[in-house]
Design a protein around this motif. Structure first.
Motif, PDB file in Angstrom:
ATOM      1  N   ALA A  84       9.941 -52.744 -51.210  1.00  0.00           N
ATOM      2  CA  ALA A  84      10.064 -52.898 -49.760  1.00  0.00           C
ATOM      3  C   ALA A  84      11.501 -53.244 -49.391  1.00  0.00           C
ATOM      4  O   ALA A  84      12.050 -52.712 -48.421  1.00  0.00           O
ATOM      5  N   LEU A  85      12.123 -54.108 -50.188  1.00  0.00           N
ATOM      6  CA  LEU A  85      13.508 -54.501 -49.922  1.00  0.00           C
ATOM      7  C   LEU A  85      14.437 -53.296 -50.015  1.00  0.00           C
ATOM      8  O   LEU A  85      15.270 -53.067 -49.130  1.00  0.00           O
ATOM      9  N   ALA A  86      14.264 -52.512 -51.086  1.00  0.00           N
ATOM     10  CA  ALA A  86      15.120 -51.336 -51.276  1.00  0.00           C
ATOM     11  C   ALA A  86      14.990 -50.386 -50.093  1.00  0.00           C
ATOM     12  O   ALA A  86      15.968 -49.790 -49.642  1.00  0.00           O
ATOM     13  N   GLU A  87      13.790 -50.261 -49.585  1.00  0.00           N
ATOM     14  CA  GLU A  87      13.576 -49.358 -48.461  1.00  0.00           C
ATOM     15  C   GLU A  87      14.244 -49.905 -47.192  1.00  0.00           C
ATOM     16  O   GLU A  87      14.925 -49.180 -46.475  1.00  0.00           O
ATOM     17  N   LEU A 109      21.806 -53.312 -53.159  1.00  0.00           N
ATOM     18  CA  LEU A 109      21.226 -52.042 -53.626  1.00  0.00           C
ATOM     19  C   LEU A 109      21.672 -51.738 -55.048  1.00  0.00           C
ATOM     20  O   LEU A 109      20.925 -51.169 -55.836  1.00  0.00           O
ATOM     21  N   GLU A 110      22.883 -52.161 -55.388  1.00  0.00           N
ATOM     22  CA  GLU A 110      23.352 -51.954 -56.756  1.00  0.00           C
ATOM     23  C   GLU A 110      22.473 -52.732 -57.738  1.00  0.00           C
ATOM     24  O   GLU A 110      22.080 -52.215 -58.784  1.00  0.00           O
ATOM     25  N   VAL A 125      18.091 -45.885 -54.994  1.00  0.00           N
ATOM     26  CA  VAL A 125      18.979 -44.726 -54.998  1.00  0.00           C
ATOM     27  C   VAL A 125      18.826 -43.948 -53.690  1.00  0.00           C
ATOM     28  O   VAL A 125      19.811 -43.530 -53.073  1.00  0.00           O
ATOM     29  N   GLU A 126      17.593 -43.806 -53.238  1.00  0.00           N
ATOM     30  CA  GLU A 126      17.351 -43.090 -51.984  1.00  0.00           C
ATOM     31  C   GLU A 126      18.096 -43.775 -50.831  1.00  0.00           C
ATOM     32  O   GLU A 126      18.736 -43.119 -50.007  1.00  0.00           O
ATOM     33  N   SER A 127      17.994 -45.107 -50.782  1.00  0.00           N
ATOM     34  CA  SER A 127      18.677 -45.845 -49.723  1.00  0.00           C
ATOM     35  C   SER A 127      20.191 -45.731 -49.863  1.00  0.00           C
ATOM     36  O   SER A 127      20.906 -45.617 -48.861  1.00  0.00           O
ATOM     37  N   LEU A 128      20.676 -45.772 -51.099  1.00  0.00           N
ATOM     38  CA  LEU A 128      22.120 -45.623 -51.318  1.00  0.00           C
ATOM     39  C   LEU A 128      22.595 -44.256 -50.829  1.00  0.00           C
ATOM     40  O   LEU A 128      23.648 -44.128 -50.214  1.00  0.00           O
ATOM     41  N   ARG A 129      21.782 -43.233 -51.112  1.00  0.00           N
ATOM     42  CA  ARG A 129      22.148 -41.881 -50.666  1.00  0.00           C
ATOM     43  C   ARG A 129      22.218 -41.831 -49.151  1.00  0.00           C
ATOM     44  O   ARG A 129      23.106 -41.217 -48.570  1.00  0.00           O
ATOM     45  N   LYS A 130      21.251 -42.518 -48.539  1.00  0.00           N
ATOM     46  CA  LYS A 130      21.182 -42.536 -47.083  1.00  0.00           C
ATOM     47  C   LYS A 130      22.432 -43.201 -46.502  1.00  0.00           C
ATOM     48  O   LYS A 130      23.079 -42.643 -45.620  1.00  0.00           O
ATOM     49  N   ILE A 131      22.742 -44.415 -47.009  1.00  0.00           N
ATOM     50  CA  ILE A 131      23.873 -45.117 -46.398  1.00  0.00           C
ATOM     51  C   ILE A 131      25.214 -44.535 -46.814  1.00  0.00           C
ATOM     52  O   ILE A 131      26.215 -44.801 -46.163  1.00  0.00           O
ATOM     53  N   SER A 132      25.224 -43.710 -47.856  1.00  0.00           N
ATOM     54  CA  SER A 132      26.499 -43.097 -48.239  1.00  0.00           C
ATOM     55  C   SER A 132      27.007 -42.227 -47.092  1.00  0.00           C
ATOM     56  O   SER A 132      28.207 -42.118 -46.859  1.00  0.00           O
ATOM     57  N   SER A 162      20.294 -44.354 -62.603  1.00  0.00           N
ATOM     58  CA  SER A 162      20.453 -44.406 -61.146  1.00  0.00           C
ATOM     59  C   SER A 162      21.713 -43.680 -60.704  1.00  0.00           C
ATOM     60  O   SER A 162      21.718 -43.027 -59.663  1.00  0.00           O
ATOM     61  N   ALA A 163      22.774 -43.814 -61.492  1.00  0.00           N
ATOM     62  CA  ALA A 163      24.035 -43.160 -61.128  1.00  0.00           C
ATOM     63  C   ALA A 163      23.857 -41.656 -60.966  1.00  0.00           C
ATOM     64  O   ALA A 163      24.446 -41.043 -60.068  1.00  0.00           O
ATOM     65  N   CYS A 164      23.015 -41.063 -61.828  1.00  0.00           N
ATOM     66  CA  CYS A 164      22.833 -39.607 -61.800  1.00  0.00           C
ATOM     67  C   CYS A 164      22.479 -39.092 -60.411  1.00  0.00           C
ATOM     68  O   CYS A 164      22.862 -37.990 -60.038  1.00  0.00           O
ATOM     69  N   GLY A 165      21.735 -39.887 -59.655  1.00  0.00           N
ATOM     70  CA  GLY A 165      21.286 -39.427 -58.338  1.00  0.00           C
ATOM     71  C   GLY A 165      22.330 -39.609 -57.249  1.00  0.00           C
ATOM     72  O   GLY A 165      22.081 -39.265 -56.094  1.00  0.00           O
ATOM     73  N   LEU A 166      23.477 -40.204 -57.568  1.00  0.00           N
ATOM     74  CA  LEU A 166      24.443 -40.534 -56.509  1.00  0.00           C
ATOM     75  C   LEU A 166      25.665 -39.619 -56.485  1.00  0.00           C
ATOM     76  O   LEU A 166      26.378 -39.567 -55.494  1.00  0.00           O
ATOM     77  N   PHE A 167      25.881 -38.899 -57.591  1.00  0.00           N
ATOM     78  CA  PHE A 167      27.076 -38.053 -57.646  1.00  0.00           C
ATOM     79  C   PHE A 167      27.102 -37.035 -56.523  1.00  0.00           C
ATOM     80  O   PHE A 167      28.117 -36.841 -55.871  1.00  0.00           O
ATOM     81  N   SER A 168      25.954 -36.380 -56.312  1.00  0.00           N
ATOM     82  CA  SER A 168      25.951 -35.259 -55.383  1.00  0.00           C
ATOM     83  C   SER A 168      26.236 -35.694 -53.951  1.00  0.00           C
ATOM     84  O   SER A 168      26.759 -34.923 -53.175  1.00  0.00           O
ATOM     85  N   VAL A 169      25.916 -36.954 -53.582  1.00  0.00           N
ATOM     86  CA  VAL A 169      26.151 -37.349 -52.192  1.00  0.00           C
ATOM     87  C   VAL A 169      27.598 -37.720 -51.933  1.00  0.00           C
ATOM     88  O   VAL A 169      28.081 -37.582 -50.816  1.00  0.00           O
ATOM     89  N   CYS A 170      28.307 -38.209 -52.969  1.00  0.00           N
ATOM     90  CA  CYS A 170      29.693 -38.542 -52.635  1.00  0.00           C
ATOM     91  C   CYS A 170      30.672 -37.413 -52.950  1.00  0.00           C
ATOM     92  O   CYS A 170      31.744 -37.338 -52.357  1.00  0.00           O
ATOM     93  N   TYR A 171      30.289 -36.523 -53.860  1.00  0.00           N
ATOM     94  CA  TYR A 171      31.224 -35.475 -54.284  1.00  0.00           C
ATOM     95  C   TYR A 171      31.866 -34.701 -53.128  1.00  0.00           C
ATOM     96  O   TYR A 171      33.098 -34.571 -53.093  1.00  0.00           O
TER      97      TYR A 171
END
Lengths: 605, 449
Positions: A84-87, A109-110, A125-132, A162-171
C-alpha cells in the motif's frame, strides 16, 4: 485496537472541562499518525491508505522532512502495508511540493525496491516509473539516474532486479554520456551471476529495446538477446522468447533473418519443453512480429513440429493457437498452407493420447470452418468434429458443443445433429455433476440453433430429468435453464410443454422435488406472464401451503413473495393473503418468518 | 584401511571447539536433533529438533579472547517452526518433528530457509531490526493517554536505534500436497523453484506460490499391494536447473531431466551397483536402502549413504560407483541383532567438505567417519566431552572387528547402539564440522597450524 483507542480519547474529550482548548481538527490526523505504528496490521494499513490526508495536514515541508524519512525506515512492516505504501508514494508528487521536489520520494521507494517480496518490489518499481516522468531532465540525471545505478550495482539481487525495470523510463530523457552508462549497466545485469537478475533483465529486454536507437538495438540488444536465449537456465531462455516478439517488431524486415531468426529457430527446437511451450504460447505474437514471408518459410514448419511435439504440454499450447495461426496466415496462400501442412497435424491431434491436447484443440477447431468455407468444412473438418463429439473425454465433447455457433454459420447445425444428440445425451447423464452442469449451461444456445421442433423431440426430456437430479446445483441450473428456454420459445410453448410437467412434481413423494416445483415457478412466473401464473401456477403453490414439511411451507411463502408482483391485486387479496396469514401463524418459526416477510413486502398487512 | 600412522601424517587434525546441549543423560524426546544445515556462506547453522523448534547459530567472526579459535557459533535465533497437528479426516497425528531444513540463497539483508515436517513446508524469514519508531501524538511512550487538550501540534514518529533484535517470521506455508511423509526438500539453482519428496511422489513448487505444486514423479502403483520400493531422498543438481536425482529403498538412484517432459516418471539415468552374490543375505535389501543422497559442490559427483557404506558416483557412469567407503563393516556380522532392535532402519546422512575432497558420515557409539578421497585414508572420531579437551587434537578411535583386541581399541560388542550420529554438516568453505549426537551438538575445527 482502533475502537479502544478512539473511544478512549472520545471518552476523555467528553469529560467536563477536557478538550476545550485542543484543536479539534488535529485529532483525526493525530490518530492516523499514531496508527502508522499500531500493533494491528489492519490499522496500520488503514493509516497508510490515508497517507495523503496525513501529508496534507502536515504540509509539504514537514512531509518532506519528517514523514518521508519515517516512511523510508518502515521497511520492516508486513507485505500488505508495504504494498500500500509503495502504491501511495506513486501519487505523492503534489503532496511533497510538486515536480520540483519529486526526488524526495526516491529514498522510501528505493528501500521498498529492495524488499524480498516480489509484489512489493514490483509496485515500488511501478511507482518509480510513474514519478520518473515528473522529474525535470536535470533532476532525472541528478537524482533519478544515480538511484538506478545504485540499485543496479546493489549487493543483493533484489535491488538489481528492481533496477532492470527502470532503465527504459530514464533512457530517452538523459544525455548521451549517461545513455552509454545505462546501456553498460543493462549489459552487466544481463550477465549477472544470479538467475533471478538475468530473468528480470530478460523480461525487460524488449521494453528496453523499444527506447533504444536502432543502431544500438542492432549492436547491443541483439547480442544480449542471443546470450540470454542460450542461457544455461531454462527459466531465462524462455523469457528471451517474449523479448523476441518486441525485438522483431523493431527491426526492419531485411535484418530479421540474420539477427532474430537463428535464435527463434533454436528456441523452437530447445531441449527444454518449457522453452518450446513458451514459443507455442507466444506463436501468434511471433507470427505477427516476423511478418508473412518468414511465417511461410519458417514458422509453418516450426508450428507443425510444435503440434507434433513429444511433450503434451507443448502440443496443447500449440493446439490452442491453431485457429489464430491459420487466421493470420497471408491470404494468398492461407488455404493451401492449412490444407497441406496444418490439417494433417490437426487430424493426428484429434486422436492424441492426452486429453488436455484434445480438449485444447476442441476449443478452437470449429473456428477453422469460417476460414476454410463450406466445402472444405464438410469434406475435411466435419469428420473431425464428429470424431471429437464421440471422444471418451467429456471435456473434449463439451468444448465442441460450446463452439457450435461457428459451424452453424458455415454449414448449418443439421449436418451435425445426428451425432450431436448422442453426445449431448451422454454428457447429460455423465457421472460427474460438473460435466452435467456444463452441458446444461449450453442448452439455451443449442435450443436456439437446433430449433423448437428438434428440441421438443429430443432434448425436452433431458431438461426435465435434470429437475430431479440428486445434486442441488444441477436442479438449480435446470431451473434457470427452463427460464431461458421460455424466454427463447415463448409463453405458449411453456404452457404446453413445461408447465404441466413442473406442476406435476408438486405431488412427488420426495419433498426436494416438491420444492423444485416452487423454484421453477419462481423462475418461470415472469417469463410466463400473468395469465399462466394466476391460472395454473398459483393454485398449486397455494395448495402446497398445507405440505407437511416445513421447508416446503416456508418456500411457499418465499414463492408467493416472488410471484406476487406478477399477480393482479384481486388474486393477491383474495387468494394469497389468506394463505400467508395462515402461514404466519405456523408452528415453525422459519415458516412464520418468511410468511411475515412476504406479507410486508407485498404490502398485504 | 590404512594404519593410524598415515592419519597422523596428514595435516588435518581436529579439535573440539564447542559442545552444545544438555549434559544430562536423561534425554527429552523433543530435544532430539533431527536435522542440521549450514547456510551458503557457513555464517549460519540451523538445527531442527523433534519438538518442531529451529535454533540458528551465528558464527562470531574473530574471537579475540580465544585466538586459537577462529570463530565460535552462538545462538542467533530460536523459534517454533512446526506444531503438532491432527489430521481429522485420517485420524492421524502429524508430528512437529523437523525433517529437513534448506537455506534459500540470500536475496537481501534477511535470511530465508525452508523447513518441513512430515506434511507441511514453511518458508521462514530471519531478519534483524535495530531501529524502532518513537513518539505518539495521543499517548506517552509507556502507553498512558495524554490529555488531548494538550495536543496542539502533530508529531511524526522518528526511528531511533535500539538493541539488535532478530526476528523469525513465517512467510509462506506450502501445505496439502503430500499424502505420505516428506523426506526431502531441495532448492533449484534457478532460485525460484524447489522440490519436495515423500515416500512415493516428488512435487515441484514455486517459492512464491503456495496454492499449487506440480507432481513431477509418482511411483505409486495402482495397487498398493504391488508396492516394492519407496523414495528415500531427492536433490536438485547444484548447477543444472533441469536435473535432479532421487534414491530408493532398493539401493538405486534415478536421475531425471525436467527438460524432456513435464512428468519425470521416466528417468534419464539409473545408477545401480549389481549385488555381490556372495554377500547376499536376508538383510541385503534392507541394508542396500539409500538413506541420503548429496551432489558434490562441483556437480560432477554424487554421494549416497546406505547402511554400511558411502558410495561416490560419477554422474557419467551409471554401472557402479567410482569410490566405495566402508563406514562400519564390522556390523555385517551383527545385522541380526540390529534388525531386532530396529537400528538397521536408522537413516544416516552424509556430507561433502567445501572442495569435495573429503566426505563425512555418522555411525554408532557417537562415532563419526571421515574419508579423504585424494589420499584414500579414513578416520573414526568420537563426539564426546570426556575424551576431548579444549584445543587438543582428538584421538582417532578404532573398533576391533575380531581377534585380539589391542590397546585403545573398542570391541564391537561394547558399542552403544543408542548413541548414534545420524546428522553431520560440513562448513561450505572452512574446516569446521558439526555433528549431532542425540541432543547435543559438537563443533570441531581443524587445528590451526
Amino acid at each position: 485496537m482502533f475502537e479502544r483507542c478512539s473511544k478512549s480519547w472520545r471518552a476523555q474529550r467528553s469529560e467536563p472541562g477536557g478538550g476545550a482548548d485542543g484543536d479539534d481538527s488535529l485529532y483525526p490526523i493525530a490518530v492516523l499518525i499514531d496508527e502508522l505504528r499500531n500493533e494491528d496490521v489492519q490499522l496500520r494499513l488503514n493509516s497508510i491508505k490515508k497517507l495523503s490526508t496525513i501529508a496534507l495536514a502536515l504540509g509539504v515541508e514537514r512531509t518532506r522532512t519528517e514523514l518521508l524519512p519515517f516512511l523510508t525506515d518502515t521497511i520492516y512492516d508486513e507485505d500488505e502495508v508495504l504494498l500500500a505504501l509503495a502504491e501511495q508514494l506513486g501519487n505523492f508528487t503534489m503532496l511533497v511540493g510538486g515536480p520540483e521536489y519529486v526526488h524526495c520520494l526516491l529514498p522510501p521507494l528505493e528501500s521498498l525496491a529492495t524488499v524480498e517480496e516480489t509484489v512489493v518490489r514490483d509496485k515500488a518499481v511501478e511507482s518509480l516509473r510513474k514519478i520518473s516522468q515528473e522529474h525535470s531532465p536535470v533532476d532525472l540525471e541528478v537524482h533519478f539516474e544515480p538511484l538506478v545505478k545504485r540499485l543496479a550495482s546493489g549487493d543483493w539481487f533484489t535491488s538489481r532486479t528492481s533496477a532492470c525495470g527502470l532503465f527504459s523510463v530514464c533512457y530517452p530523457r538523459v544525455s548521451s554520456t549517461v545513455k552509454a552508462e545505462i546501456r553498460q549497466h543493462f549489459r552487466t545485469l544481463c550477465s549477472d551471476d544470479t538467475p533471478m537478475v538475468r530473468r528480470a533483465a530478460a523480461s525487460k529486454l524488449g521494453e528496453f529495446a523499444k527506447v533504444l536507437e536502432l543502431d544500438y538495438v542492432k549492436s547491443d540488444i541483439i547480442s544480449l538477446f542471443t546470450a540470454l536465449a542460450s542461457d544455461e537456465q531454462d527459466s531465462v531462455r524462455l523469457l528471451a522468447v517474449e523479448a523476441c516478439v518486441s525485438i522483431a517488431t523493431l527491426l526492419p524486415q531485411e535484418d530479421l533473418e540474420t539477427l532474430v531468426m537463428p535464435t527463434l529457430r533454436q528456441a523452437a527446437e530447445d531441449k527444454s519443453w518449457r522453452v518450446r511451450y513458451m514459443v507455442a504460447d507466444k506463436f501468434s505474437e511471433l507470427q505477427k512480429a516476423v511478418g508473412p514471408e518468414i511465417t511461410k518459410n519458417d514458422l509453418v514448419p516450426a508450428f507443425q513440429n510444435l503440434l507434433k511435439d513429444c511433450e503434451a504440454e507443448v502440443r496443447a499450447a500449440a493446439a490452442n493457437k491453431v485457429k489464430e495461426f491459420c487466421e493470420n496466415l497471408p491470404e494468398d496462400s492461407r488455404e493451401q498452407i492449412i490444407m497441406t501442412h496444418i490439417l494433417p497435424c490437426v487430424k493426428e491431434l484429434v486422436s492424441d493420447t492426452n486429453q488436455h491436447v484434445k480438449s485444447a484443440l476442441a476449443s478452437v477447431i470449429m473456428g477453422l470452418s469460417t476460414i476454410l468455407g463450406k466445402d472444405n468444412t464438410v469434406e475435411h473438418l466435419l469428420p473431425l468434429f464428429l470424431a471429437q463429439l464421440k471422444d471418451e473425454c467429456p471435456e473434449v465433447r463439451l468444448n465442441i458443443i460450446s463452439n457450435l455457433d461457428c459451424v452453424n454459420e458455415v454449414i448449418g447445425i443439421r449436418q451435425l445433429s445426428q451425432s450431436l444428440l448422442p453426445a449431448i445425451v451422454e454428457l447429460a447423464e455423465d457421472a460427474k455433476w460438473r460435466v452435467r452442469l456444463a452441458i446444461i449451461e449450453y442448452m439455451p444456445l443449442l435450443a436456439g440453433q437446433l430449433g423448437v421442433e428438434f428440441f421438443d423431440e429430443k432434448l425436452n426430456t433431458l431438461c426435465m430429468a435434470w429437475l430431479i437430479d440428486h445434486v442441488y446445483a444441477i436442479r438449480e441450473a435446470a431451473t434457470c435453464n427452463l427460464m431461458k428456454l421460455v424466454e427463447k420459445f415463448g409463453a405458449e410453448w411453456a404452457q404446453n410443454t413445461i408447465v404441466p410437467k413442473v406442476l406435476g412434481m408438486a405431488n412427488d413423494p420426495n419433498y426436494l422435488h416438491r420444492m423444485t416445483t416452487l423454484f421453477c415457478i419462481n423462475a418461470l412466473s415472469e417469463a410466463c406472464g400473468q395469465e399462466i401464473t394466476t391460472k395454473q401456477m398459483l393454485p398449486v403453490v397455494l395448495k402446497m401451503s398445507n405440505d407437511q414439511v416445513a421447508n416446503v411451507r416456508f418456500n411457499v411463502a418465499k414463492s408467493l413473495q416472488k410471484i406476487g408482483p406478477v399477480l393482479d391485486s384481486n388474486a393477491l387479496q383474495t387468494e394469497v393473503k389468506p394463505v400467508l396469514e395462515k402461514l404466519a401463524t405456523d408452528t415453525d418459526m422459519d415458516v412464520k418468518y418468511f410468511a411475515q416477510e412476504a406479507i410486508s413486502v407485498l404490502a398485504l398487512a | 584401511m590404512k594404519s593410524e600412522g598415515v592419519w597422523e601424517s596428514c595435516d588435518m587434525q581436529w579439535c573440539l571447539s564447542q559442545a552444545k546441549g544438555s549434559l544430562d543423560d536423561d534425554v527429552t524426546e523433543a530435544d532430539i536433533i533431527s536435522t542440521l544445515e549450514f547456510n551458503h556462506t557457513g555464517e549460519l547453522l540451523a538445527t531442527g529438533d523433534k519438538g518442531g523448534r529451529i535454533v540458528i547459530f551465528q558464527q562470531e567472526i574473530e574471537n579475540k579472547r580465544q585466538p586459537q579459535y577462529r570463530s565460535e557459533y552462538n545462538v542467533y535465533s530460536t523459534f517454533q517452526s512446526h506444531e503438532p497437528e491432527f489430521d481429522y479426516l485420517k485420524s492421524l497425528e502429524i508430528e512437529e518433528k523437523i525433517n529437513k531444513i534448506r537455506w534459500i540463497p540470500q536475496k537481501n539483508a534477511a535470511h530465508f530457509l525452508l523447513s518441513t515436517n512430515d506434511k507441511t513446508i514453511k518458508l521462514w524469514k530471519i531478519s534483524e531490526r535495530d531501529k524502532r519508531p518513537e513518539g505518539y501524538n495521543l499517548k506517552e511512550e509507556d502507553g498512558r493517554y495524554r490529555d488531548p487538550s494538550t495536543v496542539t501540534s502533530l508529531r511524526v514518529p522518528v526511528f531511533r536505534p535500539m538493541d539488535l533484535m532478530v526476528e523469525a517470521s513465517p512467510r509462506k506455508v506450502f501445505a496439502n500436497a503430500h499424502t505420505y511423509h516428506i523426506n526431502s526438500v531441495s532448492v533449484n539453482s534457478d532460485n525460484e523453484t524447489y522440490l519436495s519428496a515423500d515416500d512415493l511422489r516428488i512435487n515441484l513448487w514455486h517459492l512464491e506460490i503456495t496454492d499449487r505444486s506440480f507432481n513431477i514423479v509418482d511411483i505409486k502403483p495402482a495397487n498398493m499391494e504391488e508396492l516394492t520400493e519407496v523414495i528415500t531422498a531427492a536433490e536438485f543438481h547444484p548447477h543444472q536447473c533441469n536435473t535432479f536425482v532421487y534414491s530408493s529403498s532398493k539401493g538405486t538412484i534415478r536421475m531425471c531431466d525436467m527438460r524432456a517432459s513435464a512428468l519425470c516418471d521416466k528417468h534419464s539415468k539409473m545408477f545401480e551397483e549389481p549385488e555381490d552374490p556372495s554377500n547376499r543375505s536376508f538383510f541385503s535389501e534392507i541394508i542396500s536402502s539409500i538413506s541420503d543422497v548429496k551432489f558434490s559442490h562441483s556437480g560432477r559427483y554424487m554421494m549416497t549413504r546406505d547402511y554400511l557404506s558411502v558410495k561416490i558416483w560419477d554422474l557419467n557412469m551409471e554401472s557402479k560407483p567410482v569410490e566405495t567407503y566402508q563406514v562400519h563393516e564390522y556390523l555385517r556380522s551383527k545385522l541380526c541383532s540390529l534388525y531386532e532392535n530396529d537400528c538397521i532402519f536408522d537413516k544416516f546422512e552424509c556430507c561433502w567438505n567445501g572442495n569435495d575432497s573429503m566426505v563425512m558420515t555418522g555411525s554408532y557409539n557417537n562415532f563419526f567417519r571421515m574419508f579423504d578421497r585424494d589420499h584414500r585414508w579414513d578416520v573414526t572420531l568420537e563426539a564426546s566431552r570426556e575424551n576431548s579437551k579444549p584445543f587438543q587434537v582428538i584421538k582417532p578411535r578404532k573398533v576391533c572387528a575380531g581377534g585380539k583386541r589391542k590397546k585403545d581399541e573398542i570391541s564391537v560388542d561394547s558399542l552403544d547402539f543408542n548413541k548414534k550420529i545420524l546428522h553431520t554438516a560440513w562448513h561450505p568453505q572452512d574446516s569446521i564440522i558439526v555433528v549431532a549426537t542425540t541432543n547435543n551438538l559438537y563443533i570441531f575445527q581443524d587445528k590451526m597450524n
